[in-house]
Enzyme design. Sequence first.
Site, mmCIF file in Angstrom:
data_model
loop_
_atom_site.group_PDB
_atom_site.id
_atom_site.type_symbol
_atom_site.label_atom_id
_atom_site.label_comp_id
_atom_site.label_asym_id
_atom_site.label_seq_id
_atom_site.Cartn_x
_atom_site.Cartn_y
_atom_site.Cartn_z
ATOM 1 C CE LYS A 14 13.467 30.920 7.360
ATOM 2 N NZ LYS A 14 13.366 30.873 5.757
ATOM 3 C CD GLU A 38 10.783 32.541 -1.113
ATOM 4 O OE1 GLU A 38 9.974 31.587 -1.406
ATOM 5 O OE2 GLU A 38 10.769 32.594 -0.107
ATOM 6 C CG ASP A 67 13.052 28.610 0.209
ATOM 7 O OD1 ASP A 67 12.532 29.490 0.304
ATOM 8 O OD2 ASP A 67 12.453 27.523 -0.357
ATOM 9 C CG ASP A 149 8.723 26.585 15.166
ATOM 10 O OD1 ASP A 149 9.112 25.617 14.334
ATOM 11 O OD2 ASP A 149 9.416 27.337 15.686
ATOM 12 C CE LYS A 167 12.945 25.424 14.647
ATOM 13 N NZ LYS A 167 12.089 26.609 14.208
ATOM 14 C CG HIS A 172 14.501 22.454 9.282
ATOM 15 N ND1 HIS A 172 13.678 22.375 10.708
ATOM 16 C CD2 HIS A 172 14.110 23.602 8.924
ATOM 17 C CE1 HIS A 172 13.111 23.356 10.652
ATOM 18 N NE2 HIS A 172 13.132 24.221 9.569
ATOM 19 N NE ARG A 173 16.041 28.292 9.272
ATOM 20 C CZ ARG A 173 14.745 27.877 9.616
ATOM 21 N NH1 ARG A 173 14.400 27.873 10.911
ATOM 22 N NH2 ARG A 173 13.593 27.674 8.630
HETATM 23 P P1 IMP Z 1 10.518 30.025 4.108
HETATM 24 O O1 IMP Z 1 12.058 29.309 4.009
HETATM 25 O O2 IMP Z 1 10.583 31.318 5.079
HETATM 26 O O3 IMP Z 1 10.088 30.219 2.832
HETATM 27 O O4 IMP Z 1 9.635 29.150 4.915
HETATM 28 C C1 IMP Z 1 8.562 28.655 4.383
HETATM 29 C C2 IMP Z 1 7.406 28.252 5.321
HETATM 30 O O5 IMP Z 1 7.724 27.364 6.487
HETATM 31 C C3 IMP Z 1 7.118 29.867 6.105
HETATM 32 O O6 IMP Z 1 5.826 29.852 6.524
HETATM 33 C C4 IMP Z 1 7.849 29.684 7.565
HETATM 34 O O7 IMP Z 1 7.328 30.329 8.534
HETATM 35 C C5 IMP Z 1 7.836 28.163 7.675
HETATM 36 N N1 IMP Z 1 9.146 27.746 8.407
HETATM 37 C C6 IMP Z 1 10.369 27.856 7.773
HETATM 38 N N2 IMP Z 1 11.209 27.390 8.913
HETATM 39 C C7 IMP Z 1 10.276 27.035 9.993
HETATM 40 C C8 IMP Z 1 10.766 26.395 11.210
HETATM 41 O O8 IMP Z 1 11.827 26.144 11.558
HETATM 42 N N3 IMP Z 1 9.448 26.023 11.923
HETATM 43 C C9 IMP Z 1 8.319 26.256 11.505
HETATM 44 N N4 IMP Z 1 7.839 26.820 10.188
HETATM 45 C C10 IMP Z 1 8.965 27.116 9.651
#
Ligand code: IMP
Length: 190
Positions: A14, A38, A67, A149, A167, A172-173
């Site tokens: 991230k 969280e 998040d 991913d 990517k 989204h990010r």
């Molecule tokens: P969190 O924002 O870290 O709580 O993400 C929630 C879940 O989604 C976690 O298991 C992350 O590994 C997964 N996740 C978050 N962002 C991505 C992404 O860009 N690609 C794939 N998995 C993601």
Amino acid sequence: MTDQIMFVTGNLHKVAEAAAICAPRGIVIVQNDCGYPELQDDDVARVAEYGAEHVVSRLGCAVIVEDTGLYIDALNGFPGPYAAYVYDTIGNAGILALMRDIDGGDNRRATFRSVIGYCEPGVAATTFEGIATGTIAHEERGEGGFGYDPIFEIDGVAFSLMGDDAKNNVSHRAKSFEKFAEWFIRRGMA
Ligand code: IMP
């Protein structure tokens, strides 16, 4: 002008994605891995707001947290805001097993939702959202990236196979960080 912002996360993927969006706009991302509770909530925006406000009350400086939720249409939006817990328990293999009987195309549509919570002392958190719509693959692909991913594809290409730049063109990010960066720069000039 260069400005910096503390990004509270333990996830180096991230941090790299955020830095690739922010650096060309003159914003330096400084990672802090101090952690935060969280909130369990149906809305990832509230999770981000709560996390950002919690960290500010501890550190006393401006911060962002981020998040992500994953919403799979065929599973009525599961795992949604509980994406981290579901990934840690059943993982990608578990999601694929739940979707074994669902055929391709739109029937496997899924949406990632990223919300950044920005907060500074004495002010309520502000949020910035980005979404990416794609499909859940029939099998895991590639070694790149993290989390979901290997099973999330856009136009038939899994995030894990795209490489960071590609990517960041569609994720989204990237979208939530573009919104945040634009706002942060405008605010600095005000
Ligand atoms: P969190 O924002 O870290 O709580 O993400 C929630 C879940 O989604 C976690 O298991 C992350 O590994 C997964 N996740 C978050 N962002 C991505 C992404 O860009 N690609 C794939 N998995 C993601």
